[in-house]
Every structure is written in structure tokens, then in C-alpha cells.
Design a protein around this motif. Structure first.
Motif, PDB file in Angstrom:
ATOM      1  N   LEU A  14      49.845  65.011 -13.608  1.00 20.65           N
ATOM      2  CA  LEU A  14      48.970  65.347 -12.611  1.00 20.65           C
ATOM      3  C   LEU A  14      49.235  64.562 -11.324  1.00 20.65           C
ATOM      4  N   TYR A  15      49.570  63.412 -11.136  1.00 20.43           N
ATOM      5  CA  TYR A  15      49.825  62.530  -9.949  1.00 20.43           C
ATOM      6  C   TYR A  15      51.167  63.192  -9.548  1.00 20.43           C
ATOM      7  N   ASP A  17      52.539  66.206  -9.989  1.00 15.86           N
ATOM      8  CA  ASP A  17      52.239  67.618  -9.352  1.00 15.86           C
ATOM      9  C   ASP A  17      51.610  67.349  -8.315  1.00 15.86           C
ATOM     10  N   GLU A  18      50.455  66.931  -8.025  1.00 10.88           N
ATOM     11  CA  GLU A  18      49.560  66.937  -6.926  1.00 10.88           C
ATOM     12  C   GLU A  18      49.477  65.866  -6.047  1.00 10.88           C
ATOM     13  N   MET A  21      45.597  61.038  -5.074  1.00  9.52           N
ATOM     14  CA  MET A  21      44.257  61.404  -5.369  1.00  9.52           C
ATOM     15  C   MET A  21      43.459  60.350  -5.923  1.00  9.52           C
ATOM     16  N   ARG A  29      39.339  66.239 -13.469  1.00 12.11           N
ATOM     17  CA  ARG A  29      40.266  67.519 -13.545  1.00 12.11           C
ATOM     18  C   ARG A  29      40.964  67.232 -15.158  1.00 12.11           C
TER      19      ARG A  29
END
Length: 95
Positions: A14-15, A17-18, A21, A29
Motif C-alpha cells: 500500500l505504501y 502504491d500510494e 500516508m 484501508r
């Protein structure tokens, strides 16, 4: 639903790809995606982020005091970003 990656691996992905955060954003999420949206699993995921940072896959870029809207009043919330080492590990997971 069967997931290919463990929740900890999904956090790192996730980190990647995004981008950067806050811990509460990532926890929310993944908890929802994996169907484990309880306080217990949110704690486990948050602890996983600390472990990932300790292992050099993520790094903290900002900290703030929680006003009680995310986890618990007067606890620290952390904004993480993936490291180069973390990117390398994600790539090897997805091969």
C-alpha cells in the motif's frame, strides 16, 4: 475472500502504491479490505507498521498527537513512507 498477501505485506505494498500516508489511513484501508475492522486488528496493524519501520521497510516522516479521532487521545499518530529497501522487498514479494 482469500488474499494473496499477508496483512503486513499488504501494508508495505500500500505504501509503495500510494506513497506517504498516516498510520490510521493505512490501518483503516487494510482492515476494511481484509474484513477485520475491529479495535483488536487495528492495534495489530498499527503494531505491524512499527515493526516495518524498525525493519527499515518504512520510515516515519511526520508525527502528531491524536486528538482522539483516530486511535486514542494523546497517542502519537505517524505518517510513514516506504524506503528504498521496502520497495525492493515489495518487488521480491510480487515476483
Amino acid at each position: 475472500m482469500k488474499h494473496k498477501l499477508s496483512m503486513k505485506s499488504a501494508l508495505v505494498k500500500l505504501y509503495k502504491d500510494e506513497g506517504p500516508m498516516w498510520d490510521y489511513e493505512a490501518v483503516d484501508r487494510i482492515a476494511k479490505e481484509y474484513g477485520c475492522d475491529t479495535d483488536y486488528w487495528k492495534f495489530v496493524l498499527r503494531f505491524s507498521l512499527i515493526e516495518l519501520a524498525g525493519g527499515g521497510l518504512l520510515e516515519a516522516v511526520e508525527e502528531e498527537m491524536d486528538d482522539g479521532t483516530h486511535f486514542k487521545a494523546d497517542s502519537v499518530v505517524i505518517k510513514y513512507q516506504i524506503t528504498d529497501f521496502g520497495c525492493m522487498r515489495v518487488e521480491s514479494l510480487l515476483e
